[in-house]
Design a protein around this motif. Structure first.
Motif, PDB file in Angstrom:
ATOM      1  N   VAL A   1      -2.987  -0.017  -6.268  1.00 55.97           N
ATOM      2  CA  VAL A   1      -1.815   0.866  -6.238  1.00 55.97           C
ATOM      3  C   VAL A   1      -1.312   1.130  -7.654  1.00 55.97           C
ATOM      4  O   VAL A   1      -1.062   2.280  -8.029  1.00 55.97           O
ATOM      5  CB  VAL A   1      -0.702   0.262  -5.362  1.00 55.97           C
ATOM      6  CG1 VAL A   1       0.567   1.096  -5.431  1.00 55.97           C
ATOM      7  CG2 VAL A   1      -1.167   0.125  -3.926  1.00 55.97           C
TER       8      VAL A   1
ATOM      9  N   VAL B   1      -5.285   4.565  -1.489  1.00 57.36           N
ATOM     10  CA  VAL B   1      -5.100   3.160  -1.806  1.00 57.36           C
ATOM     11  C   VAL B   1      -5.964   2.220  -0.966  1.00 57.36           C
ATOM     12  O   VAL B   1      -6.165   1.062  -1.339  1.00 57.36           O
ATOM     13  CB  VAL B   1      -3.615   2.744  -1.670  1.00 57.36           C
ATOM     14  CG1 VAL B   1      -2.743   3.531  -2.646  1.00 57.36           C
ATOM     15  CG2 VAL B   1      -3.115   2.911  -0.240  1.00 57.36           C
TER      16      VAL B   1
ATOM     17  N   THR C   1      -3.177  -4.096   1.226  1.00 59.05           N
ATOM     18  CA  THR C   1      -3.746  -3.336   0.108  1.00 59.05           C
ATOM     19  C   THR C   1      -3.489  -4.081  -1.195  1.00 59.05           C
ATOM     20  O   THR C   1      -2.414  -4.647  -1.403  1.00 59.05           O
ATOM     21  CB  THR C   1      -3.094  -1.934   0.053  1.00 59.05           C
ATOM     22  OG1 THR C   1      -3.450  -1.241   1.242  1.00 59.05           O
ATOM     23  CG2 THR C   1      -3.555  -1.149  -1.151  1.00 59.05           C
TER      24      THR C   1
ATOM     25  N   LEU D   1       3.139   3.279  -3.869  1.00 57.72           N
ATOM     26  CA  LEU D   1       2.616   4.153  -4.918  1.00 57.72           C
ATOM     27  C   LEU D   1       3.636   5.232  -5.299  1.00 57.72           C
ATOM     28  O   LEU D   1       3.943   5.416  -6.478  1.00 57.72           O
ATOM     29  CB  LEU D   1       1.306   4.804  -4.482  1.00 57.72           C
ATOM     30  CG  LEU D   1       0.692   5.742  -5.515  1.00 57.72           C
ATOM     31  CD1 LEU D   1      -0.757   5.381  -5.750  1.00 57.72           C
ATOM     32  CD2 LEU D   1       0.790   7.175  -5.075  1.00 57.72           C
TER      33      LEU D   1
ATOM     34  N   ALA E   1       1.106   7.706  -1.164  1.00 58.23           N
ATOM     35  CA  ALA E   1      -0.125   6.956  -0.959  1.00 58.23           C
ATOM     36  C   ALA E   1      -0.823   7.505   0.272  1.00 58.23           C
ATOM     37  O   ALA E   1      -0.190   8.088   1.153  1.00 58.23           O
ATOM     38  CB  ALA E   1       0.191   5.475  -0.756  1.00 58.23           C
TER      39      ALA E   1
ATOM     40  N   GLY F   1       0.792  -1.225   0.000  1.00 59.16           N
ATOM     41  CA  GLY F   1       0.000   0.000   0.000  1.00 59.16           C
ATOM     42  C   GLY F   1       0.820   1.268   0.000  1.00 59.16           C
ATOM     43  O   GLY F   1       0.303   2.342  -0.308  1.00 59.16           O
TER      44      GLY F   1
END
Length: 188
Positions: free
Chosen positions: A160, A141, A155, A49, A101, A46
């Motif tokens: 993502v 996310v 996640t 990103l 993120a 997560g």
């Protein structure tokens, strides 16, 4: 003001580009170079990103702009302060666009936020890190709530990657690779 863009809707990359240009135009201080500060780590799904966006920008905009934070050289909680000092020292007149993120409400899952002002990295997981950037871009996310660290670990990678691709596409539309910094400033 922060703008929310639903990346599941058609034309979302164009909206990201439009809002990014709007934020750049509304930035009141003078600047002569552009820095992308892509925050996160490749060790948490997560939180990758930012580094993933940095990786894509490095490939798409080689040598055109300064990009800090990639999958192989991430900018995260342990080196953010040092990186921020480096940027201030080596790019004192830069406009810094911070990308990270974030966790948010369930209805905003898959949204990108863009706004003028600093980004507060680590806020979702109760880390006290310094605010960074003049403009912020976040990809939501997952949902905020309890056990944020576990939320980032679980996640979905597809979420993502989808968000990172839209953010990258929007940035590339706002800052074409054929445009140098000085030309970019004049075109805006």
């Amino acid at each position: 003001m922060t703008f929310y863009i639903d990346t599941k809707k058609a034309g979302s990359a164009g909206k990201i580009s439009w809002f990014l240009k709007k934020c750049i135009l509304n930035y009141s201080a003078s600047w002569n170079e552009l820095v992308f500060l892509c925050i996160g780590t490749d060790r948490l799904t997560g939180d990758c990103l930012g580094p993933y966006v940095g990786q894509q920008l490095t490939r798409q905009l080689p040598g055109r702009f300064h990009i800090y934070g990639t999958l192989s050289h991430p900018v995260h909680a342990l080196n953010l302060c040092d990186t921020s000092r480096h940027i201030i020292k080596h790019h004192p007149q830069a406009l810094v666009i911070a990308i990270d993120a974030s966790l948010g409400q369930k209805k905003h899952l898959g949204y990108v936020t863009i706004g003028n002002g600093a980004l507060y990295p680590g806020a979702a997981v109760q880390k006290e890190l310094p605010p960074v950037g003049d403009i912020h871009i976040t990809g939501i996310v997952n949902t905020a709530g309890m056990m944020e660290q576990l939320t980032l670990q679980t996640t979905r990678l597809s979420t993502v990657i989808s968000l990172a691709d839209k953010i990258t596409e929007g940035i590339l539309a706002a800052v074409p690779s054929s445009v140098q910094n000085s030309c970019f400033i004049q075109k805006l």
